[in-house]
Design a protein around this motif. Structure first.
Motif, PDB file in Angstrom:
ATOM      1  N   ALA A  84       0.865  -1.245   0.092  1.00 22.49           N
ATOM      2  CA  ALA A  84       0.033   0.059   0.138  1.00 22.49           C
ATOM      3  C   ALA A  84       0.762   1.227   0.090  1.00 22.49           C
ATOM      4  O   ALA A  84       0.389   2.166  -0.616  1.00 22.49           O
ATOM      5  CB  ALA A  84      -1.053  -0.072   1.220  1.00 22.49           C
ATOM      6  N   SER A  85       2.133   1.204   0.829  1.00 24.55           N
ATOM      7  CA  SER A  85       2.955   2.536   0.772  1.00 24.55           C
ATOM      8  C   SER A  85       3.597   2.639  -0.441  1.00 24.55           C
ATOM      9  O   SER A  85       3.932   3.754  -0.766  1.00 24.55           O
ATOM     10  CB  SER A  85       3.659   2.387   1.937  1.00 24.55           C
ATOM     11  N   ALA A  86       3.800   1.587  -1.262  1.00 23.75           N
ATOM     12  CA  ALA A  86       4.334   1.697  -2.415  1.00 23.75           C
ATOM     13  C   ALA A  86       3.624   2.308  -3.552  1.00 23.75           C
ATOM     14  O   ALA A  86       4.181   2.388  -4.564  1.00 23.75           O
ATOM     15  CB  ALA A  86       5.004   0.153  -2.589  1.00 23.75           C
ATOM     16  N   GLN A  87       2.471   2.444  -3.181  1.00 21.44           N
ATOM     17  CA  GLN A  87       1.475   2.828  -4.276  1.00 21.44           C
ATOM     18  C   GLN A  87       1.025   4.364  -4.037  1.00 21.44           C
ATOM     19  O   GLN A  87      -0.032   4.729  -4.803  1.00 21.44           O
ATOM     20  CB  GLN A  87       0.293   1.940  -4.321  1.00 21.44           C
ATOM     21  N   SER A  88       1.602   4.912  -3.104  1.00 16.95           N
ATOM     22  CA  SER A  88       1.396   6.419  -3.038  1.00 16.95           C
ATOM     23  C   SER A  88       2.663   7.141  -3.601  1.00 16.95           C
ATOM     24  O   SER A  88       3.703   6.825  -3.653  1.00 16.95           O
ATOM     25  CB  SER A  88       0.938   6.687  -1.494  1.00 16.95           C
ATOM     26  N   LEU A  89       2.116   8.454  -3.836  1.00 17.86           N
ATOM     27  CA  LEU A  89       3.167   9.367  -4.191  1.00 17.86           C
ATOM     28  C   LEU A  89       4.232   9.690  -3.411  1.00 17.86           C
ATOM     29  O   LEU A  89       3.982   9.986  -2.150  1.00 17.86           O
ATOM     30  CB  LEU A  89       2.477  10.718  -4.671  1.00 17.86           C
ATOM     31  N   PRO A  90       5.558   9.217  -3.642  1.00 18.89           N
ATOM     32  CA  PRO A  90       6.679   9.470  -2.706  1.00 18.89           C
ATOM     33  C   PRO A  90       7.074  11.079  -2.618  1.00 18.89           C
ATOM     34  O   PRO A  90       6.604  11.905  -3.128  1.00 18.89           O
ATOM     35  CB  PRO A  90       8.005   8.919  -3.436  1.00 18.89           C
ATOM     36  N   ASP A  91       7.736  11.177  -1.402  1.00 21.86           N
ATOM     37  CA  ASP A  91       7.936  12.568  -1.071  1.00 21.86           C
ATOM     38  C   ASP A  91       9.418  12.888  -1.542  1.00 21.86           C
ATOM     39  O   ASP A  91      10.474  12.371  -0.851  1.00 21.86           O
ATOM     40  CB  ASP A  91       7.879  12.896   0.469  1.00 21.86           C
ATOM     41  N   VAL A  92       9.460  13.718  -2.550  1.00 20.90           N
ATOM     42  CA  VAL A  92      10.995  13.762  -3.214  1.00 20.90           C
ATOM     43  C   VAL A  92      11.011  15.372  -3.487  1.00 20.90           C
ATOM     44  O   VAL A  92       9.801  15.985  -3.745  1.00 20.90           O
ATOM     45  CB  VAL A  92      11.049  12.892  -4.427  1.00 20.90           C
ATOM     46  N   GLY A 112      12.743  27.647 -10.628  1.00 18.95           N
ATOM     47  CA  GLY A 112      13.905  27.091  -9.914  1.00 18.95           C
ATOM     48  C   GLY A 112      13.886  26.845  -8.571  1.00 18.95           C
ATOM     49  O   GLY A 112      14.956  26.635  -7.801  1.00 18.95           O
ATOM     50  N   LYS A 113      12.758  26.964  -7.922  1.00 20.26           N
ATOM     51  CA  LYS A 113      12.462  27.008  -6.566  1.00 20.26           C
ATOM     52  C   LYS A 113      12.185  25.343  -5.937  1.00 20.26           C
ATOM     53  O   LYS A 113      11.705  24.633  -6.997  1.00 20.26           O
ATOM     54  CB  LYS A 113      11.014  27.687  -5.880  1.00 20.26           C
ATOM     55  N   VAL A 114      12.987  24.988  -4.938  1.00 18.83           N
ATOM     56  CA  VAL A 114      12.868  23.566  -4.720  1.00 18.83           C
ATOM     57  C   VAL A 114      11.381  23.388  -3.870  1.00 18.83           C
ATOM     58  O   VAL A 114      11.220  24.123  -3.118  1.00 18.83           O
ATOM     59  CB  VAL A 114      13.829  23.192  -3.639  1.00 18.83           C
ATOM     60  N   ILE A 115      10.787  22.212  -4.395  1.00 19.06           N
ATOM     61  CA  ILE A 115       9.428  21.913  -3.753  1.00 19.06           C
ATOM     62  C   ILE A 115       9.227  20.516  -3.569  1.00 19.06           C
ATOM     63  O   ILE A 115      10.151  19.705  -4.054  1.00 19.06           O
ATOM     64  CB  ILE A 115       8.046  22.158  -4.709  1.00 19.06           C
ATOM     65  N   SER A 116       8.440  19.966  -2.664  1.00 19.73           N
ATOM     66  CA  SER A 116       8.160  18.684  -2.520  1.00 19.73           C
ATOM     67  C   SER A 116       7.116  18.227  -3.298  1.00 19.73           C
ATOM     68  O   SER A 116       6.145  18.744  -3.721  1.00 19.73           O
ATOM     69  CB  SER A 116       7.673  18.241  -0.925  1.00 19.73           C
ATOM     70  N   THR A 117       7.276  16.943  -3.860  1.00 19.50           N
ATOM     71  CA  THR A 117       6.575  16.178  -4.518  1.00 19.50           C
ATOM     72  C   THR A 117       4.968  16.029  -4.059  1.00 19.50           C
ATOM     73  O   THR A 117       3.863  15.827  -4.562  1.00 19.50           O
ATOM     74  CB  THR A 117       6.874  14.972  -5.180  1.00 19.50           C
TER      75      THR A 117
END
Length: 160
Positions: free
Chosen positions: A17-25, A32-37
């Motif tokens: 189940a955890s492998a099927q959700s959007l990862p936090d990267v 050019g701003k860094v954001i979290s997925t």
């Protein structure tokens, strides 16, 4: 023994189940701003497409989606996220291409270190995912054939 089997099964199901959700990267946006997925998850279903500037099928797929996007948005609330996997040497070309192709309604992100690509187990581009409004990956395919963008739209509509 039964308890051990149930415990192992529970761990396996939890991992799946955890492998099927959007990862936090961390990735960069157009500015050019860094954001979290994880910040992409806002209740809106999305098409996430991994692409590169040297991949003609990638550009064909993103252009085909773009050609249909206004009609699709009349039927369903959704967004398209285009993830460039071009490295630091070619990311400026990718940024220019997103503007030149008219992908103004896309969320364009840049995965220069390919961390998001690895986290999503993408090996070849184009690789496209459908993610529901809660961040669950509900569909995935790689490659592009003309007309397959309609299948993506059908999957998005089914999430209503």
């Amino acid at each position: 023994m039964k308890k051990l089997m149930f415990l192992m099964l529970g761990l396996l199901v939890g991992f799946t189940a955890s492998a099927q959700s959007l990862p936090d990267v961390k990735v960069e946006n157009q500015e050019g701003k860094v954001i979290s997925t994880k910040d992409l998850v806002d209740g809106t279903p999305m098409i996430i497409s991994f692409w590169s500037t040297t991949c003609k099928p990638c550009i064909m797929e993103l252009n085909a989606i773009n050609d249909n996007l206004y009609d699709w948005l009349e039927e369903v609330d959704m967004k398209v996220v285009a993830i460039s996997v071009d490295d630091a040497r070619t990311v400026s070309r990718a940024r220019a291409m997103t503007k030149g192709q008219g992908w103004d309604d896309y969320v364009c992100l840049y995965d220069k270190n390919q961390d998001f690509k690895r986290a999503m187990n993408v090996s070849l581009t184009p690789h496209t995912f459908i993610v529901d409004g809660k961040g669950n990956i509900v569909y995935s395919h790689s490659g592009y054939t003309p007309g397959s963008e309609q299948e993506l739209f059908e999957k998005i509509k089914a999430l209503k």
